[in-house]
Scaffold this motif. Structure first.
Motif, PDB file in Angstrom:
ATOM      1  N   ALA A 243      26.309  38.820  44.951  1.00 33.81           N
ATOM      2  CA  ALA A 243      26.873  39.441  46.325  1.00 33.81           C
ATOM      3  C   ALA A 243      27.699  38.570  46.966  1.00 33.81           C
ATOM      4  CB  ALA A 243      25.471  39.997  47.211  1.00 33.81           C
ATOM      5  N   ALA A 244      28.814  39.161  47.570  1.00 39.36           N
ATOM      6  CA  ALA A 244      29.683  38.274  48.406  1.00 39.36           C
ATOM      7  C   ALA A 244      30.381  38.847  49.527  1.00 39.36           C
ATOM      8  CB  ALA A 244      30.703  37.855  47.433  1.00 39.36           C
ATOM      9  N   VAL A 245      30.726  38.040  50.509  1.00 39.43           N
ATOM     10  CA  VAL A 245      31.635  38.704  51.544  1.00 39.43           C
ATOM     11  C   VAL A 245      32.918  39.268  51.171  1.00 39.43           C
ATOM     12  CG1 VAL A 245      30.507  37.039  53.167  1.00 39.43           C
ATOM     13  CG2 VAL A 245      32.689  36.358  52.184  1.00 39.43           C
ATOM     14  N   LYS A 246      33.402  40.235  51.889  1.00 38.21           N
ATOM     15  CA  LYS A 246      34.431  40.938  51.237  1.00 38.21           C
ATOM     16  C   LYS A 246      35.843  40.033  51.397  1.00 38.21           C
ATOM     17  CE  LYS A 246      33.048  45.704  51.217  1.00 38.21           C
ATOM     18  NZ  LYS A 246      33.121  47.051  51.931  1.00 38.21           N
ATOM     19  N   GLU A 247      35.624  39.176  52.379  1.00 40.44           N
ATOM     20  CA  GLU A 247      36.638  38.154  52.379  1.00 40.44           C
ATOM     21  C   GLU A 247      37.146  37.182  51.019  1.00 40.44           C
ATOM     22  OE1 GLU A 247      35.375  39.370  56.072  1.00 40.44           O
ATOM     23  OE2 GLU A 247      34.307  38.134  54.688  1.00 40.44           O
ATOM     24  N   LEU A 248      36.103  37.206  50.097  1.00 39.96           N
ATOM     25  CA  LEU A 248      36.207  36.640  48.949  1.00 39.96           C
ATOM     26  C   LEU A 248      36.753  37.544  47.954  1.00 39.96           C
ATOM     27  CD1 LEU A 248      35.664  34.240  46.932  1.00 39.96           C
ATOM     28  CD2 LEU A 248      33.575  35.290  46.358  1.00 39.96           C
ATOM     29  N   SER A 249      38.156  36.995  47.226  1.00 40.82           N
ATOM     30  CA  SER A 249      38.795  37.475  46.325  1.00 40.82           C
ATOM     31  C   SER A 249      39.177  36.615  45.126  1.00 40.82           C
ATOM     32  CB  SER A 249      40.200  38.324  46.895  1.00 40.82           C
ATOM     33  OG  SER A 249      41.066  37.126  47.301  1.00 40.82           O
ATOM     34  N   GLY A 250      39.299  37.409  43.917  1.00 37.21           N
ATOM     35  CA  GLY A 250      39.808  36.513  42.761  1.00 37.21           C
ATOM     36  C   GLY A 250      38.692  35.847  42.056  1.00 37.21           C
ATOM     37  N   LEU A 251      37.341  36.018  42.283  1.00 39.22           N
ATOM     38  CA  LEU A 251      36.161  35.400  41.537  1.00 39.22           C
ATOM     39  C   LEU A 251      36.161  36.271  40.463  1.00 39.22           C
ATOM     40  CD1 LEU A 251      33.816  33.743  41.178  1.00 39.22           C
ATOM     41  CD2 LEU A 251      32.471  35.599  42.275  1.00 39.22           C
ATOM     42  N   LYS A 252      36.350  35.645  39.351  1.00 40.15           N
ATOM     43  CA  LYS A 252      36.381  36.314  37.974  1.00 40.15           C
ATOM     44  C   LYS A 252      35.290  35.759  37.044  1.00 40.15           C
ATOM     45  CE  LYS A 252      41.229  37.289  37.974  1.00 40.15           C
ATOM     46  NZ  LYS A 252      42.620  37.239  37.309  1.00 40.15           N
ATOM     47  N   PHE A 253      34.738  36.228  35.777  1.00 38.45           N
ATOM     48  CA  PHE A 253      33.978  36.036  34.968  1.00 38.45           C
ATOM     49  C   PHE A 253      34.615  35.966  33.408  1.00 38.45           C
ATOM     50  CE2 PHE A 253      30.651  36.250  38.073  1.00 38.45           C
ATOM     51  CZ  PHE A 253      31.229  37.373  38.981  1.00 38.45           C
ATOM     52  N   ASP A 254      34.094  34.872  32.814  1.00 40.38           N
ATOM     53  CA  ASP A 254      34.638  34.895  31.256  1.00 40.38           C
ATOM     54  C   ASP A 254      33.692  36.061  30.659  1.00 40.38           C
ATOM     55  OD1 ASP A 254      32.063  33.966  30.778  1.00 40.38           O
ATOM     56  OD2 ASP A 254      33.026  31.739  30.623  1.00 40.38           O
ATOM     57  N   SER A 255      33.959  35.857  29.405  1.00 42.32           N
ATOM     58  CA  SER A 255      33.282  37.015  28.235  1.00 42.32           C
ATOM     59  C   SER A 255      31.821  36.591  28.359  1.00 42.32           C
ATOM     60  CB  SER A 255      34.056  36.991  27.070  1.00 42.32           C
ATOM     61  OG  SER A 255      33.967  35.523  26.505  1.00 42.32           O
ATOM     62  N   LEU A 256      31.530  35.346  28.598  1.00 46.87           N
ATOM     63  CA  LEU A 256      30.050  35.055  28.637  1.00 46.87           C
ATOM     64  C   LEU A 256      29.267  35.667  29.717  1.00 46.87           C
ATOM     65  CD1 LEU A 256      30.056  31.881  26.526  1.00 46.87           C
ATOM     66  CD2 LEU A 256      29.692  33.963  25.604  1.00 46.87           C
ATOM     67  N   GLY A 257      29.975  35.831  30.848  1.00 44.96           N
ATOM     68  CA  GLY A 257      29.458  36.119  32.112  1.00 44.96           C
ATOM     69  C   GLY A 257      29.553  35.001  33.224  1.00 44.96           C
ATOM     70  N   TYR A 258      30.110  33.701  32.918  1.00 43.58           N
ATOM     71  CA  TYR A 258      30.114  32.620  33.812  1.00 43.58           C
ATOM     72  C   TYR A 258      31.364  32.855  34.873  1.00 43.58           C
ATOM     73  CZ  TYR A 258      26.858  30.186  30.873  1.00 43.58           C
ATOM     74  OH  TYR A 258      25.729  29.923  30.036  1.00 43.58           O
ATOM     75  N   PRO A 259      30.991  32.523  35.992  1.00 43.88           N
ATOM     76  CA  PRO A 259      32.058  32.474  36.923  1.00 43.88           C
ATOM     77  C   PRO A 259      33.208  31.774  36.836  1.00 43.88           C
ATOM     78  CG  PRO A 259      30.111  31.418  37.898  1.00 43.88           C
ATOM     79  CD  PRO A 259      29.818  32.222  36.593  1.00 43.88           C
ATOM     80  N   LEU A 260      34.348  32.108  37.284  1.00 40.45           N
ATOM     81  CA  LEU A 260      35.479  31.191  37.184  1.00 40.45           C
ATOM     82  C   LEU A 260      36.319  31.509  38.592  1.00 40.45           C
ATOM     83  CD1 LEU A 260      36.910  32.558  33.856  1.00 40.45           C
ATOM     84  CD2 LEU A 260      35.977  30.255  34.168  1.00 40.45           C
ATOM     85  N   PHE A 261      36.340  30.137  39.064  1.00 43.00           N
ATOM     86  CA  PHE A 261      36.814  30.087  40.575  1.00 43.00           C
ATOM     87  C   PHE A 261      38.257  29.735  40.659  1.00 43.00           C
ATOM     88  CE2 PHE A 261      32.385  29.321  40.474  1.00 43.00           C
ATOM     89  CZ  PHE A 261      31.929  30.023  41.381  1.00 43.00           C
ATOM     90  N   ASN A 262      39.268  29.621  39.549  1.00 43.53           N
ATOM     91  CA  ASN A 262      40.544  29.328  39.776  1.00 43.53           C
ATOM     92  C   ASN A 262      41.211  30.225  40.726  1.00 43.53           C
ATOM     93  OD1 ASN A 262      39.477  28.690  36.872  1.00 43.53           O
ATOM     94  ND2 ASN A 262      41.269  27.319  36.634  1.00 43.53           N
ATOM     95  N   ASP A 263      41.085  31.424  40.482  1.00 45.67           N
ATOM     96  CA  ASP A 263      41.605  32.405  41.375  1.00 45.67           C
ATOM     97  C   ASP A 263      40.985  32.997  42.598  1.00 45.67           C
ATOM     98  OD1 ASP A 263      43.725  32.939  39.384  1.00 45.67           O
ATOM     99  OD2 ASP A 263      42.129  34.191  38.136  1.00 45.67           O
ATOM    100  N   ALA A 264      39.998  32.284  42.839  1.00 44.24           N
ATOM    101  CA  ALA A 264      39.052  32.736  44.024  1.00 44.24           C
ATOM    102  C   ALA A 264      39.862  32.191  45.280  1.00 44.24           C
ATOM    103  CB  ALA A 264      37.515  32.003  43.751  1.00 44.24           C
ATOM    104  N   SER A 265      39.676  33.018  46.286  1.00 48.97           N
ATOM    105  CA  SER A 265      40.340  32.749  47.813  1.00 48.97           C
ATOM    106  C   SER A 265      39.354  33.324  48.596  1.00 48.97           C
ATOM    107  CB  SER A 265      41.686  32.761  47.817  1.00 48.97           C
ATOM    108  OG  SER A 265      42.213  34.313  47.727  1.00 48.97           O
ATOM    109  N   LEU A 266      39.530  32.910  49.949  1.00 50.79           N
ATOM    110  CA  LEU A 266      39.136  33.393  51.109  1.00 50.79           C
ATOM    111  C   LEU A 266      40.012  33.644  52.143  1.00 50.79           C
ATOM    112  CD1 LEU A 266      36.074  30.590  51.805  1.00 50.79           C
ATOM    113  CD2 LEU A 266      35.828  33.323  50.889  1.00 50.79           C
ATOM    114  N   ALA A 267      40.164  35.051  52.268  1.00 49.32           N
ATOM    115  CA  ALA A 267      40.977  35.622  53.461  1.00 49.32           C
ATOM    116  C   ALA A 267      41.088  34.997  54.659  1.00 49.32           C
ATOM    117  CB  ALA A 267      40.855  37.219  53.528  1.00 49.32           C
ATOM    118  N   GLN A 268      41.852  34.659  55.259  1.00 49.07           N
ATOM    119  CA  GLN A 268      42.051  34.091  56.539  1.00 49.07           C
ATOM    120  C   GLN A 268      42.003  35.113  57.685  1.00 49.07           C
ATOM    121  OE1 GLN A 268      42.026  30.610  56.531  1.00 49.07           O
ATOM    122  NE2 GLN A 268      42.112  30.797  54.424  1.00 49.07           N
ATOM    123  N   LYS A 269      41.017  34.878  58.320  1.00 47.19           N
ATOM    124  CA  LYS A 269      40.963  35.970  59.444  1.00 47.19           C
ATOM    125  C   LYS A 269      41.802  35.407  60.715  1.00 47.19           C
ATOM    126  CE  LYS A 269      36.096  37.150  58.467  1.00 47.19           C
ATOM    127  NZ  LYS A 269      34.814  37.136  58.778  1.00 47.19           N
TER     128      LYS A 269
END
Length: 572
Positions: free
Chosen positions: A546-572
């Motif tokens: 569960a995450a705030v909607k400002e977070l985008s780009g959180l991805k998961f690999d084929s095993l279900g582990y999170p990947l943060f390379n593309d993750a970002s927080l929208a600037q308000k």
């Protein structure tokens, strides 16, 4: 695709690999697993795609471009339990991988379609006998401590796992049957295997086989797990026990795999992995905005969080081995088939999963998760609760009910020592309590022990009759660590099984390169384990964030582990 003495997989040939992974030898679509291969049976697609079908990757918010990636900011991400170590060779916990996947890279990457693509290795060849893999490595990579990444670092990382002094955990099983390596030049290494392995290349993509800095590992020794150094998109900052683990952006990072879109430095400045075991506290922290994301959302909170306008809920099923209860077959009377079968019939797994997980978890029927290659859906609905049958089996063994309703034999009560860990991860303690009540109906006294020290109780003293575990993995060869007879003097498996016929099947499954034949082998393996009543499969774990909607780009690999390379927080 054969070329000379080997099979070459490079950036030029990834399209061929993808085509082979989608077709069998007759050219038909084969969604269940890898290609059958060429005449020699050793093509790269077979070795690369041995894992078979699994989840598609997922990402949080903005996956359709609705939210523009923004640089900067710190993501606070609450974990449900504390990692055991950040040393990939020594860790045995999935929660640890969620953290140290940010710190370490692997030689190759496994995509959701199970094709294997370059990462720290740019290309590789496989010998005709399947026992040698020669990798060309990137020459532009440095570890976060400035140490150059090269063939010596790869050799050191893998040899370190083999070294008994390292006390390697899951990494040791993943690396098998690695035997040795030869440094051809600074950026070329040859890995030698004891036997061919259809799982090996896929296993190399896992974080537990991530490449460590030789400089740091030698410097810190046993404390390397608290001072980790890799080549990943984030570098370690600090770890405050039972509070948090902090990592910061690696500004020099420029070698991300095809798993992510952003090939360069991460957008986030830092990630603060908060350790918050209490479910209510974790839920409250994301609802109040104290943290930006939380993992392992309890089933009873999924609907309410989905309806919260400020939040988003992301789920992805994990591959590998579902949460399973293992009988210790060295303990009487659970070394008797009829006793184990009685428990099989007396326990109502369906009601447990439905009542505890409210439709958010799938029930498990097999030693394998449904999204793992070789899974046999024919096992579903195969065993149903039958108290009359359970009672009959126990009667046949000579266990008779006493005045208190508990069965006795030769003056001894029929007890089952059920061990589970603390804290109450994924409501596993609740499963123990329900099974205690269910088995009481057939005269079995379940003695539940909840301990924080499963390492000693379970893995040192083997003081359990029933204990649960699961494993995130990309390949059914993971079954070997749980069900294959162990060598004399080696650490026993949880099941303590010693079945020569099952061993033969498991050994065949590791080396078989023909997808259809390999699938048949693992179908037989699953049925053999269930028929032996060696386990009680319980649930397939969906990793839920569960995450705030400002977070985008959180991805998961084929095993279900999170990947943060593309993750970002929208600037308000």
């Amino acid at each position: 695709m054969r070329k000379g003495l080997g099979v070459k997989v490079s950036l030029v040939l990834v399209i061929a690999v993808m085509l082979l992974s989608a077709c069998d030898s007759s050219g038909k679509k084969n969604g269940a697993g890898p290609a059958s291969g060429d005449a020699g049976g050793k093509n790269a697609a077979n070795a690369a795609n041995a894992a078979g079908s699994s989840n598609a990757s997922s990402d949080a918010g903005g996956q359709n471009g609705d939210t523009k990636a923004a640089s900067g900011g710190e993501l606070s991400y609450a974990l449900a339990t504390s990692p055991d170590t950040l040393d990939p060779a020594r860790s045995g916990l999935a929660v640890s991988v969620r953290v140290f996947r940010t710190i370490y890279d692997s030689l190759v990457a496994q995509l959701p379609d199970n094709s294997i693509k370059p990462w720290l290795a740019t290309e590789w060849t496989i010998s005709p006998d399947g026992k040698s893999y020669t990798f060309k490595l990137r020459n532009d990579v440095k570890f976060q401590d400035g140490t150059p990444f090269n063939a010596e670092a790869v050799k050191y990382s893998f040899d370190r796992i083999l070294d008994p002094a390292t006390k390697a955990a899951n990494a040791s099983a993943l690396l098998k049957p690695y035997q040795s390596s030869e440094i051809i030049d600074d950026y070329t290494i040859k890995l030698n295997l004891e036997t061919p392995s259809s799982a090996f290349l896929g296993n190399l993509s896992q974080a537990m086989l991530g490449i460590v800095s030789p400089t740091a590992a030698k410097k810190y020794g046993d404390q390397f797990g608290k001072n980790p150094v890799g080549t990943g998109p984030f570098s370690f900052v600090k770890w405050e026990d039972n509070t948090d683990i902090q990592v910061k952006r690696n500004p020099d990072y420029a070698w991300a795999p095809e798993l992510v879109e952003n090939k360069g430095a991460a957008y986030l400045d830092a990630i603060d992995f908060k350790i918050i075991p209490e479910e209510a506290t974790r839920i409250g922290s994301v609802q109040s905005g104290q943290v930006k994301a939380i993992e392992t959302v309890p089933p009873q909170n999924v609907v309410s969080l989905k309806n919260d306008a400020k939040l988003q809920v992301i789920q992805t099923n994990t591959a590998g081995l579902p949460y399973t209860l293992f009988f210790n077959q060295t303990h009487a009377p659970w070394n008797e088939l009829k006793a184990r079968q009685a428990v099989q019939y007396a326990v109502d797994i369906d009601s447990i999963v439905k009542s505890l997980y409210l439709g958010t978890y799938e029930r498990a029927w097999s030693p394998l998760a449904p999204n793992t290659f070789g899974y046999d859906p024919a096992l579903e609905n195969g065993i149903k609760p039958d108290l009359d049958k359970a009672n009959q089996l126990l009667d046949e063994l000579g266990w008779t009910k006493g005045s208190d309703g508990i069965r006795e034999k030769d003056g001894k009560k029929l007890t089952l020592h059920y061990v589970d860990g603390s804290p109450n991860r994924e409501k596993r303690n609740d499963i123990a309590a329900i099974i205690q009540q269910q088995l009481k109906k057939v005269g079995i006294d379940v003695q539940v022990e909840i301990t924080k020290d499963t390492a000693t109780v379970v893995y040192t003293n083997w003081a359990y009759d029933l204990y649960g575990n699961s494993q995130v993995n990309s390949d059914p060869a993971a079954l070997n660590s749980f069900y294959h007879t162990t060598a004399e003097g080696a650490r026993p498996s949880l099941s303590h099984l010693a079945d020569p016929e099952l061993d033969k099947l498991l050994d065949q499954g590791v080396v078989e390169t023909d997808a259809a034949k390999r699938k048949e082998i693992y179908v037989k393996v699953q049925h053999a384990i269930i028929d032996n009543a060696a386990i009680l499969p319980v649930y397939v774990f969906p990793y839920t964030v569960a995450a705030v909607k400002e977070l985008s780009g959180l991805k998961f690999d084929s095993l279900g582990y999170p990947l943060f390379n593309d993750a970002s927080l929208a600037q308000k």
